[in-house]
Design an enzyme around this catalytic site. Sequence first.
Site, PDB file in Angstrom:
ATOM      1  N   THR A  40      -0.339  -1.143 -28.971  1.00 56.75           N
ATOM      2  CA  THR A  40       0.325  -0.681 -30.106  1.00 56.75           C
ATOM      3  C   THR A  40      -0.812  -1.076 -31.384  1.00 56.75           C
ATOM      4  OG1 THR A  40       2.736  -0.950 -29.385  1.00 56.75           O
ATOM      5  CG2 THR A  40       2.512  -0.972 -31.887  1.00 56.75           C
ATOM      6  N   HIS A  43      -3.095   1.535 -31.197  1.00 55.22           N
ATOM      7  CA  HIS A  43      -2.694   2.815 -32.001  1.00 55.22           C
ATOM      8  C   HIS A  43      -2.841   2.863 -33.404  1.00 55.22           C
ATOM      9  CE1 HIS A  43      -1.501   4.800 -28.247  1.00 55.22           C
ATOM     10  NE2 HIS A  43      -0.952   3.580 -27.796  1.00 55.22           N
TER      11      HIS A  43
HETATM   12  P1  NAD Z   1      -2.643   0.524 -21.680  1.00 54.68           P
HETATM   13  O1  NAD Z   1      -2.868   1.656 -22.509  1.00 54.68           O
HETATM   14  O2  NAD Z   1      -3.690  -0.541 -21.812  1.00 54.68           O
HETATM   15  O3  NAD Z   1      -2.725   0.937 -19.954  1.00 54.68           O
HETATM   16  C1  NAD Z   1      -2.501   1.957 -19.625  1.00 54.68           C
HETATM   17  C2  NAD Z   1      -3.355   2.274 -18.401  1.00 54.68           C
HETATM   18  O4  NAD Z   1      -2.905   3.555 -17.806  1.00 54.68           O
HETATM   19  C3  NAD Z   1      -4.860   2.248 -18.784  1.00 54.68           C
HETATM   20  O5  NAD Z   1      -5.397   1.123 -18.072  1.00 54.68           O
HETATM   21  C4  NAD Z   1      -5.399   3.650 -18.650  1.00 54.68           C
HETATM   22  O6  NAD Z   1      -6.513   3.595 -17.858  1.00 54.68           O
HETATM   23  C5  NAD Z   1      -4.482   3.926 -17.387  1.00 54.68           C
HETATM   24  N1  NAD Z   1      -4.208   5.573 -17.027  1.00 54.68           N
HETATM   25  C6  NAD Z   1      -4.832   6.429 -17.456  1.00 54.68           C
HETATM   26  N2  NAD Z   1      -4.663   7.501 -16.898  1.00 54.68           N
HETATM   27  C7  NAD Z   1      -3.928   7.226 -15.606  1.00 54.68           C
HETATM   28  C8  NAD Z   1      -3.580   7.776 -14.370  1.00 54.68           C
HETATM   29  N3  NAD Z   1      -3.937   9.152 -14.308  1.00 54.68           N
HETATM   30  N4  NAD Z   1      -3.050   7.026 -13.341  1.00 54.68           N
HETATM   31  C9  NAD Z   1      -3.013   5.757 -13.521  1.00 54.68           C
HETATM   32  N5  NAD Z   1      -3.096   5.136 -14.779  1.00 54.68           N
HETATM   33  C10 NAD Z   1      -3.888   5.882 -15.622  1.00 54.68           C
HETATM   34  O7  NAD Z   1      -1.215   0.164 -22.322  1.00 54.68           O
HETATM   35  P2  NAD Z   1      -0.321  -1.260 -21.914  1.00 54.68           P
HETATM   36  O8  NAD Z   1      -0.576  -2.100 -23.207  1.00 54.68           O
HETATM   37  O9  NAD Z   1      -0.811  -1.856 -20.564  1.00 54.68           O
HETATM   38  O10 NAD Z   1       0.999  -0.720 -21.757  1.00 54.68           O
HETATM   39  C11 NAD Z   1       1.421   0.111 -20.748  1.00 54.68           C
HETATM   40  C12 NAD Z   1       2.315   1.464 -21.315  1.00 54.68           C
HETATM   41  O11 NAD Z   1       3.517   0.895 -21.664  1.00 54.68           O
HETATM   42  C13 NAD Z   1       1.725   2.068 -22.498  1.00 54.68           C
HETATM   43  O12 NAD Z   1       1.981   3.482 -22.185  1.00 54.68           O
HETATM   44  C14 NAD Z   1       2.403   1.421 -23.709  1.00 54.68           C
HETATM   45  O13 NAD Z   1       2.561   2.532 -24.935  1.00 54.68           O
HETATM   46  C15 NAD Z   1       3.833   1.198 -23.097  1.00 54.68           C
HETATM   47  N6  NAD Z   1       4.756   0.235 -23.687  1.00 54.68           N
HETATM   48  C16 NAD Z   1       6.087   0.481 -23.716  1.00 54.68           C
HETATM   49  C17 NAD Z   1       6.761  -0.304 -24.107  1.00 54.68           C
HETATM   50  C18 NAD Z   1       8.269  -0.170 -24.046  1.00 54.68           C
HETATM   51  O14 NAD Z   1       9.009  -1.103 -24.704  1.00 54.68           O
HETATM   52  N7  NAD Z   1       8.931   0.892 -23.636  1.00 54.68           N
HETATM   53  C19 NAD Z   1       6.289  -1.728 -24.478  1.00 54.68           C
HETATM   54  C20 NAD Z   1       4.889  -1.770 -24.600  1.00 54.68           C
HETATM   55  C21 NAD Z   1       4.094  -0.876 -24.139  1.00 54.68           C
END
Ligand code: NAD
Length: 341
Positions: A40, A43
């Site tokens: 975040t 972002h």
């Molecule tokens: P991050 O962006 O570091 O991890 C996402 C991963 O997905 C990256 O390593 C990226 O390379 C990978 N990715 C891209 N294309 C892909 C594909 N086709 N197949 C598989 N993987 C692929 O994010 P993070 O900090 O580990 O968080 C994970 C997710 O959770 C993010 O989308 C984030 O926004 C979300 N999030 C949600 C909450 C919630 O409360 N719902 C809280 C925190 C984070």
Amino acid sequence: MKVLAKLKAEPGIWMSEADVPECGYNDLLIKIKKTAICGTDVHIYKWDEWSQNTIPLGMTVGHEYVGEVAAMGDGVRGFKVGDRVSGEGHITCGHCRNCRAGRRHLCRNTTGVGVNRPGAFAEYLVIPAENAFKLPDNISDDMAAIFDPFGNAVHTALSFDLVGEDVLITGAGPIGIMAAAVARHAGARHVVITDINDYRLELATKMGATRAVNTMSTKLEDVMKELGMTEGFDVGLEMSGVPVAFNQMLKTMNHGGKVALLGIPPGDMAIDWNQVIFKGLVIKGIYGREMFETWYKMAALLQSGLDLSPMITHNFHVDDFQEGFDTMLSGKSGKVILNWD
Ligand code: NAD
Ligand code: ZN
């Protein structure tokens, strides 16, 4: 005091000065020791559309931290000055139906530390005392600093029974990798994780994934065959926010499979609903951490031998925050810690 704030409507984070926040009647004033950089924060750094619509200029950012209670309001019970704490970054209203039922993670009026109110990238942070979590002594400062994302992983992974199950995790970001470690620790059989970033996939292997699959070069179906999986995954944890990854998950789930969605898609996301309907899939959305069941489970998982230390790949002094953000932006990192001492 020194803070990292979003000062300009352009990519970047800036170090500046702010007043030490005022500690209200039910609040703790926390002296920050270590913080971690969240996706975040990246972002917000990049100033994407969500940040532009959400973050007021001047906002002190950050919500992953460990610190020490420096002062407390007169109404606070159960804490004392010097207690080592981390804290839940979702501040809930206390009066909506879910809050009153003890389901605070479902509060409809949640505000976020470092998003809607001053954050933890600061020498001092104020939060309501009921949002603080007192840390057991045998949990390191580095681990405590990543309780917030670790909690996302635990909340998602423990949404469904994992014992003896085959688990697919899409997205080997820090949260996906921690979820793989949790699933393994909790007794899953195969834990398969996908990504398109080899650095992260390698880290996932170190953290206990059975197979870490780069879907650009390897077919998930081939890996399933190699593992002797004839039917499909029992549990899916979507942690990429990438539509193609979610669709791949739906395709490889077994009938009756259970799917938890943490990853946040960039916008509307089309899926093949026939996969959901004819397979009888159960899909659950996940937001934040359960307050405070997830926090107790995090402490217990670490105390029962879950080792997340390989997750922390970089440590910088906060004066070198730019290097910390550059490291996060490179994609070649696990968790990046900023030291405030
Ligand atoms: P991050 O962006 O570091 O991890 C996402 C991963 O997905 C990256 O390593 C990226 O390379 C990978 N990715 C891209 N294309 C892909 C594909 N086709 N197949 C598989 N993987 C692929 O994010 P993070 O900090 O580990 O968080 C994970 C997710 O959770 C993010 O989308 C984030 O926004 C979300 N999030 C949600 C909450 C919630 O409360 N719902 C809280 C925190 C984070
Ligand atoms: Zn509420």
